[in-house]
Scaffold this motif. Sequence first.
Motif, PDB file in Angstrom:
ATOM      1  N   ARG A 230      -3.609  -9.913   3.326  1.00  0.00           N
ATOM      2  CA  ARG A 230      -3.592  -8.483   3.000  1.00  0.00           C
ATOM      3  C   ARG A 230      -2.629  -8.205   1.842  1.00  0.00           C
ATOM      4  NH1 ARG A 230      -1.884  -5.398   7.778  1.00  0.00           N
ATOM      5  NH2 ARG A 230      -3.661  -6.495   8.635  1.00  0.00           N
TER       6      ARG A 230
ATOM      7  N   GLU B 149      -9.634  -8.755   6.164  1.00  0.00           N
ATOM      8  CA  GLU B 149      -8.690  -7.871   5.470  1.00  0.00           C
ATOM      9  C   GLU B 149      -9.400  -6.925   4.507  1.00  0.00           C
ATOM     10  OE1 GLU B 149      -5.779  -7.428   6.492  1.00  0.00           O
ATOM     11  OE2 GLU B 149      -5.610  -9.207   7.749  1.00  0.00           O
TER      12      GLU B 149
ATOM     13  N   ARG C 278     -10.676  -4.111   6.586  1.00  0.00           N
ATOM     14  CA  ARG C 278      -9.600  -3.193   6.984  1.00  0.00           C
ATOM     15  C   ARG C 278      -9.224  -2.265   5.843  1.00  0.00           C
ATOM     16  NH1 ARG C 278      -6.134  -7.628  10.272  1.00  0.00           N
ATOM     17  NH2 ARG C 278      -7.215  -7.348  12.242  1.00  0.00           N
ATOM     18  N   LEU C 279      -9.041  -2.825   4.655  1.00  0.00           N
ATOM     19  CA  LEU C 279      -8.639  -2.005   3.512  1.00  0.00           C
ATOM     20  C   LEU C 279      -9.759  -1.067   3.078  1.00  0.00           C
ATOM     21  CD1 LEU C 279      -6.669  -4.704   1.501  1.00  0.00           C
ATOM     22  CD2 LEU C 279      -5.726  -2.773   2.783  1.00  0.00           C
ATOM     23  N   THR C 280     -10.995  -1.506   3.225  1.00  0.00           N
ATOM     24  CA  THR C 280     -12.139  -0.660   2.890  1.00  0.00           C
ATOM     25  C   THR C 280     -12.298   0.464   3.907  1.00  0.00           C
ATOM     26  OG1 THR C 280     -13.250  -2.543   1.880  1.00  0.00           O
ATOM     27  CG2 THR C 280     -14.620  -0.658   2.388  1.00  0.00           C
ATOM     28  N   SER C 281     -12.085   0.167   5.183  1.00  0.00           N
ATOM     29  CA  SER C 281     -12.214   1.212   6.211  1.00  0.00           C
ATOM     30  C   SER C 281     -11.137   2.286   6.044  1.00  0.00           C
ATOM     31  CB  SER C 281     -12.170   0.614   7.615  1.00  0.00           C
ATOM     32  OG  SER C 281     -10.874   0.155   7.914  1.00  0.00           O
ATOM     33  N   GLU C 282      -9.993   1.921   5.490  1.00  0.00           N
ATOM     34  CA  GLU C 282      -8.929   2.899   5.206  1.00  0.00           C
ATOM     35  C   GLU C 282      -9.132   3.560   3.844  1.00  0.00           C
ATOM     36  OE1 GLU C 282      -6.599   3.961   7.280  1.00  0.00           O
ATOM     37  OE2 GLU C 282      -7.462   2.643   8.795  1.00  0.00           O
ATOM     38  N   GLU C 283     -10.214   3.179   3.169  1.00  0.00           N
ATOM     39  CA  GLU C 283     -10.594   3.711   1.852  1.00  0.00           C
ATOM     40  C   GLU C 283      -9.581   3.404   0.754  1.00  0.00           C
ATOM     41  OE1 GLU C 283     -11.642   7.821   2.334  1.00  0.00           O
ATOM     42  OE2 GLU C 283     -13.318   7.344   3.657  1.00  0.00           O
ATOM     43  N   LEU C 284      -8.776   2.354   0.956  1.00  0.00           N
ATOM     44  CA  LEU C 284      -7.882   1.896  -0.109  1.00  0.00           C
ATOM     45  C   LEU C 284      -8.659   1.089  -1.145  1.00  0.00           C
ATOM     46  CD1 LEU C 284      -4.776   0.852   1.996  1.00  0.00           C
ATOM     47  CD2 LEU C 284      -4.912   2.728   0.350  1.00  0.00           C
TER      48      LEU C 284
ATOM     49  N   ASN D  71      -9.209   1.945  -4.897  1.00  0.00           N
ATOM     50  CA  ASN D  71      -9.681   3.326  -4.918  1.00  0.00           C
ATOM     51  C   ASN D  71      -8.608   4.184  -5.582  1.00  0.00           C
ATOM     52  OD1 ASN D  71     -10.624   5.879  -4.500  1.00  0.00           O
ATOM     53  ND2 ASN D  71     -10.712   5.734  -2.263  1.00  0.00           N
TER      54      ASN D  71
ATOM     55  N   HIS E 262      -7.633   7.572  -3.958  1.00  0.00           N
ATOM     56  CA  HIS E 262      -6.994   7.638  -2.648  1.00  0.00           C
ATOM     57  C   HIS E 262      -5.661   8.384  -2.777  1.00  0.00           C
ATOM     58  CE1 HIS E 262      -5.057   6.395   1.079  1.00  0.00           C
ATOM     59  NE2 HIS E 262      -6.266   6.090   1.525  1.00  0.00           N
TER      60      HIS E 262
ATOM     61  N   TYR F 262      -2.856   7.952  -1.528  1.00  0.00           N
ATOM     62  CA  TYR F 262      -1.664   7.106  -1.617  1.00  0.00           C
ATOM     63  C   TYR F 262      -1.757   6.037  -2.704  1.00  0.00           C
ATOM     64  CZ  TYR F 262      -0.496   9.263   2.837  1.00  0.00           C
ATOM     65  OH  TYR F 262      -0.217  10.173   3.826  1.00  0.00           O
TER      66      TYR F 262
END
Length: 133
Positions: free
Chosen positions: A11, A45, A48-54, A69, A72, A74
């Motif tokens: 990650r 990983e 996970r990062l895609t589901s958080e839209e990062l 992204n 996003h 953040y």
Amino acid sequence: MLRQLITSKTRLRLLLKFFVRSENEAYLRQLAKEFNDSANAVRVELLRLTSEELLLTRDAGNTIMYRANKDHEYFEDIQRLVWRFTKWEEMKEICESPAVKQIYLGEFNEEKSFEYIVVHDMDQAGAAHMIFP
């Protein structure tokens, strides 16, 4: 500090890959090869990062391309944190030169620091002048 917050090496590598230079784009097998990691570990990983839209995805034929992204909420905060962790601000001016062709970021765990390898388009006379002023 980032190593203590993000305990997954995969990650952390993904965040470095996509947030040091937000123009970076890559696909699963390319990342697994680059990180010398299993495709499954990278896939987990990425999901996970895609589901958080990062990370965002796009289809490119039979492959899925991943990228940061930039919209996003953040994004800028994460990018600043990653830049500080890798000391990117110190290298940014050098690396944005039009003569620079490629940039490699290598991590050395013993020293807990990073080393940059910059491939540039410079003639031998210019290189000799830089090495021996």
